[in-house]
Design a protein around this motif. Structure first.
Motif, PDB file in Angstrom:
ATOM      1  N   SER A 105      99.501  91.736  19.235  1.00  0.00           N
ATOM      2  CA  SER A 105     100.117  91.349  17.959  1.00  0.00           C
ATOM      3  C   SER A 105      99.091  91.360  16.833  1.00  0.00           C
ATOM      4  O   SER A 105      99.345  91.883  15.743  1.00  0.00           O
ATOM      5  CB  SER A 105     100.745  89.962  18.076  1.00  0.00           C
ATOM      6  N   VAL A 106      97.933  90.770  17.096  1.00  0.00           N
ATOM      7  CA  VAL A 106      96.865  90.739  16.090  1.00  0.00           C
ATOM      8  C   VAL A 106      96.433  92.162  15.735  1.00  0.00           C
ATOM      9  O   VAL A 106      96.265  92.508  14.561  1.00  0.00           O
ATOM     10  CB  VAL A 106      95.666  89.915  16.599  1.00  0.00           C
ATOM     11  N   ALA A 107      96.262  93.003  16.749  1.00  0.00           N
ATOM     12  CA  ALA A 107      95.816  94.383  16.514  1.00  0.00           C
ATOM     13  C   ALA A 107      96.826  95.161  15.672  1.00  0.00           C
ATOM     14  O   ALA A 107      96.457  95.916  14.759  1.00  0.00           O
ATOM     15  CB  ALA A 107      95.586  95.082  17.850  1.00  0.00           C
TER      16      ALA A 107
ATOM     17  N   LYS B  33      89.613 101.111  28.931  1.00  0.00           N
ATOM     18  CA  LYS B  33      90.837 100.611  29.552  1.00  0.00           C
ATOM     19  C   LYS B  33      90.652 100.394  31.055  1.00  0.00           C
ATOM     20  O   LYS B  33      91.216  99.460  31.634  1.00  0.00           O
ATOM     21  CB  LYS B  33      91.989 101.604  29.334  1.00  0.00           C
ATOM     22  N   ILE B  34      89.887 101.286  31.670  1.00  0.00           N
ATOM     23  CA  ILE B  34      89.638 101.134  33.103  1.00  0.00           C
ATOM     24  C   ILE B  34      88.930  99.814  33.365  1.00  0.00           C
ATOM     25  O   ILE B  34      89.318  99.043  34.258  1.00  0.00           O
ATOM     26  CB  ILE B  34      88.794 102.315  33.640  1.00  0.00           C
TER      27      ILE B  34
ATOM     28  N   PHE C 252      91.111  99.390  19.808  1.00  0.00           N
ATOM     29  CA  PHE C 252      90.444  99.079  21.076  1.00  0.00           C
ATOM     30  C   PHE C 252      90.884  97.707  21.580  1.00  0.00           C
ATOM     31  O   PHE C 252      91.092  97.510  22.781  1.00  0.00           O
ATOM     32  CB  PHE C 252      88.934  99.126  20.898  1.00  0.00           C
ATOM     33  N   PHE C 253      91.036  96.748  20.665  1.00  0.00           N
ATOM     34  CA  PHE C 253      91.522  95.425  21.058  1.00  0.00           C
ATOM     35  C   PHE C 253      92.948  95.523  21.607  1.00  0.00           C
ATOM     36  O   PHE C 253      93.297  94.829  22.573  1.00  0.00           O
ATOM     37  CB  PHE C 253      91.481  94.461  19.867  1.00  0.00           C
ATOM     38  N   PHE C 254      93.772  96.350  20.973  1.00  0.00           N
ATOM     39  CA  PHE C 254      95.135  96.554  21.468  1.00  0.00           C
ATOM     40  C   PHE C 254      95.100  97.045  22.914  1.00  0.00           C
ATOM     41  O   PHE C 254      95.871  96.563  23.766  1.00  0.00           O
ATOM     42  CB  PHE C 254      95.873  97.571  20.592  1.00  0.00           C
ATOM     43  N   SER C 255      94.227  97.986  23.196  1.00  0.00           N
ATOM     44  CA  SER C 255      94.123  98.531  24.551  1.00  0.00           C
ATOM     45  C   SER C 255      93.711  97.464  25.548  1.00  0.00           C
ATOM     46  O   SER C 255      94.189  97.446  26.690  1.00  0.00           O
ATOM     47  CB  SER C 255      93.117  99.692  24.568  1.00  0.00           C
ATOM     48  N   PHE C 256      92.826  96.559  25.124  1.00  0.00           N
ATOM     49  CA  PHE C 256      92.452  95.440  25.998  1.00  0.00           C
ATOM     50  C   PHE C 256      93.677  94.573  26.288  1.00  0.00           C
ATOM     51  O   PHE C 256      93.940  94.207  27.441  1.00  0.00           O
ATOM     52  CB  PHE C 256      91.358  94.596  25.350  1.00  0.00           C
ATOM     53  N   GLY C 257      94.435  94.245  25.240  1.00  0.00           N
ATOM     54  CA  GLY C 257      95.622  93.417  25.422  1.00  0.00           C
ATOM     55  C   GLY C 257      96.632  94.060  26.354  1.00  0.00           C
ATOM     56  O   GLY C 257      97.203  93.394  27.224  1.00  0.00           O
TER      57      GLY C 257
END
Length: 508
Positions: A345-347, A317-318, A375-380
């Motif tokens: 949304s996808v995650a 996340k950082i 992990f993708f959610f955290s990127f978003g």
């Protein structure tokens, strides 16, 4: 020497990073609770709280933040200034942390609840005073990236908390079992101490000083911030524009909170900022922050791997937030918000659907796919709502009402966190992964709302927001087309010209 940042840029960077230390304390306080939920020693000390009780521990913190946002945080920021508000908030947060550290015995659960409320009161002050300070010292061209440092500090605190939780889980023996979780909570006092010691030595923001009619101090602060000691006249255009804007707003109304609801222009800013903060919590972020190790346990990971994966996720996340810091002033607030919502949304739909298709962890590939998409959610979230809710909220209000505006907006986020914090563990227990479909729907709705009703604020000075949002200065700006409003001179537009003049004067 042209390859090195100017004096003003270095000072801006150092001050912004220092204030991010306050956000670090805020993030650590959030993250460490998530590790306690899977800690056997903590569970025993609190007499094995069930899902609803854990939900209350999470949600009650946001009751504290809501109370602080509405009644405490903005008076402190307005009367004492952003830095001393942050100092008081940090001390209060540490008092709450101390109560949580000592929780145990018959009153253990009650102590945890009380400690969480107190920490919420303090962290609410930190979470608004820090981005307020950062937004008010930054030139318009750099403001987005500077305020994102607030979120970098917060997610750094989250990451360190997860790694500390992972470390103490390996503390063997009775002492580690009984005291390891207490040590993990108490570690927040170390960065808090450095932050509190340093705050009296940094300058107040020029805008707040002018609001208090301390013109000479404001001039000195702006000279320092822009590195213009060798050419103090270079900051005069920026100083005069800020002063004119402050005087203009003071001439039309008193800085009372109710004008945010009675004045149409300010109301247009308020509901957008408040709804953005609310969506930022309802999108699923509160659930992931507080229950990440629990979520990983449900996906078949061991407790050890769950804590490790949580640490890795928070560390990434950082990096994602640093990416946002680099792109937010280029792509703008709106595009990065929409990008984040698409990814989240996808995650969420994948995390809802796969466990239904392959229940009871029978398909490890399905479980691992869910982990990857968390992990993708955290990127978003890190390129969207996470930093942008604060960037957008701190820059849309005029100086005289900014602290009140951002605190009311943040209180809407606290309400969202209370809702999610309470219902998520109960939802997972009763309807399982279908809970994620709720977050999917919220993210899709958020995209539609932002496309239709949110103007882009990239590159606007804090003074130019009047033109963007309309009528206070005659409605010259067109909201849908990003009207410039009242122009503003070049020195205030980006602050770089001031630094350039100062550097040139130094060379001469």
């Amino acid at each position: 020497m042209g390859f090195f940042p100017s004096k003003g840029t270095r000072r801006l960077g150092l001050l912004s990073v220092f204030f991010a230390l306050g956000s670090f304390v805020w993030g650590y306080n959030i993250g460490i609770i998530a590790t306690l939920y899977v800690n056997s020693g903590w569970s025993k000390a609190l007499h094995k709280p069930n899902a609803a009780q854990k939900g209350l521990i999470t949600a009650i913190y946001y009751l504290g933040t809501w109370i602080s946002y509405v009644f405490l945080s903005h008076p402190l920021s307005d009367r004492l200034g952003r830095r001393y508000a942050a100092l008081i908030g940090t001390i209060v947060s540490c008092i709450g942390g101390a109560v949580q550290t000592g929780a145990g015995g018959k009153t253990g659960y009650a102590m945890m609840i009380i400690g969480r409320i107190i920490s919420g009161l303090g962290n609410a002050v930190i979470s608004t005073a820090v981005p307020l300070y950062q937004s008010e010292i930054a030139p318009a061209r750099r403001r987005g990236g500077v305020v994102v440092l607030n979120h970098i500090g917060m997610v750094s605190g989250l990451a360190v908390a997860f790694w500390v939780g992972y470390a103490v889980s390996h503390w063997a023996g009775k002492t580690g079992f009984d005291e390891g979780w207490r040590l993990s909570v108490a570690i927040q006092f170390i960065p808090a101490l450095f932050f509190v010691i340093g705050l009296p030595f940094v300058p107040d923001t020029p805008r707040w000083l002018l609001e208090k009619n301390r013109t000479e101090e404001a001039q000195k602060a702006l000279i320092f911030l822009r590195g213009a000691e060798d050419s103090p006249e270079a900051i005069e255009p920026e100083l005069q524009e800020i002063k004119a804007n402050v005087e203009f707003h003071n001439s039309i109304t008193e800085a009372s909170w109710y004008v945010l609801f009675t004045d149409g222009d300010l109301r247009a800013r308020l509901w957008r900022g408040a709804l953005l903060q609310f969506m930022a919590q309802m999108c699923g972020a509160t659930a992931i922050k507080y229950y990440l190790p629990t979520v990983f346990l449900a996906l078949g990971l061991s407790k050890d791997l769950s804590l490790m994966a949580s640490g890795i996720e928070s560390t990434l996340k950082i990096c994602c937030t640093i990416v946002e810091m680099l792109i937010i002033d280029k792509l703008g607030r709106k595009k990065t918000l929409l990008l984040g919502c698409v990814v989240m949304s996808v995650a969420m739909i994948i995390n809802g659907a796969l466990p239904l298709a392959y229940p009871n962890n029978k398909n490890h590939a399905s479980d691992y796919a869910c982990i990857v998409f968390i992990f993708f959610f955290s990127f978003g979230y890190s390129v969207g709502f996470g930093p942008n809710a604060w960037v957008y909220g701190t820059e849309i209000f005029p100086t005289y009402i900014r602290a009140k505006g951002i605190n009311i907006c943040a209180s809407a986020g606290a309400i969202g966190s209370i809702v999610v914090g309470q219902f998520f563990p109960v939802g997972i227990q009763n309807i399982g992964s279908k809970t994620y479909f709720i977050f999917f729907a919220i993210n899709v709705a958020s995209m539609i709302i932002m496309i239709i009703w949110y103007p882009e604020t990239k590159g606007k000075t804090l003074e130019e927001m009047d033109g963007l949002f309309g009528k206070l200065i005659g409605g010259e700006g067109d909201m849908e087309h990003g009207g410039e409003g009242r122009g503003g001179n070049k020195a205030q537009d980006d602050g770089d010209e001031v630094e350039r003049q100062a550097v040139e004067a130094g060379k001469r």
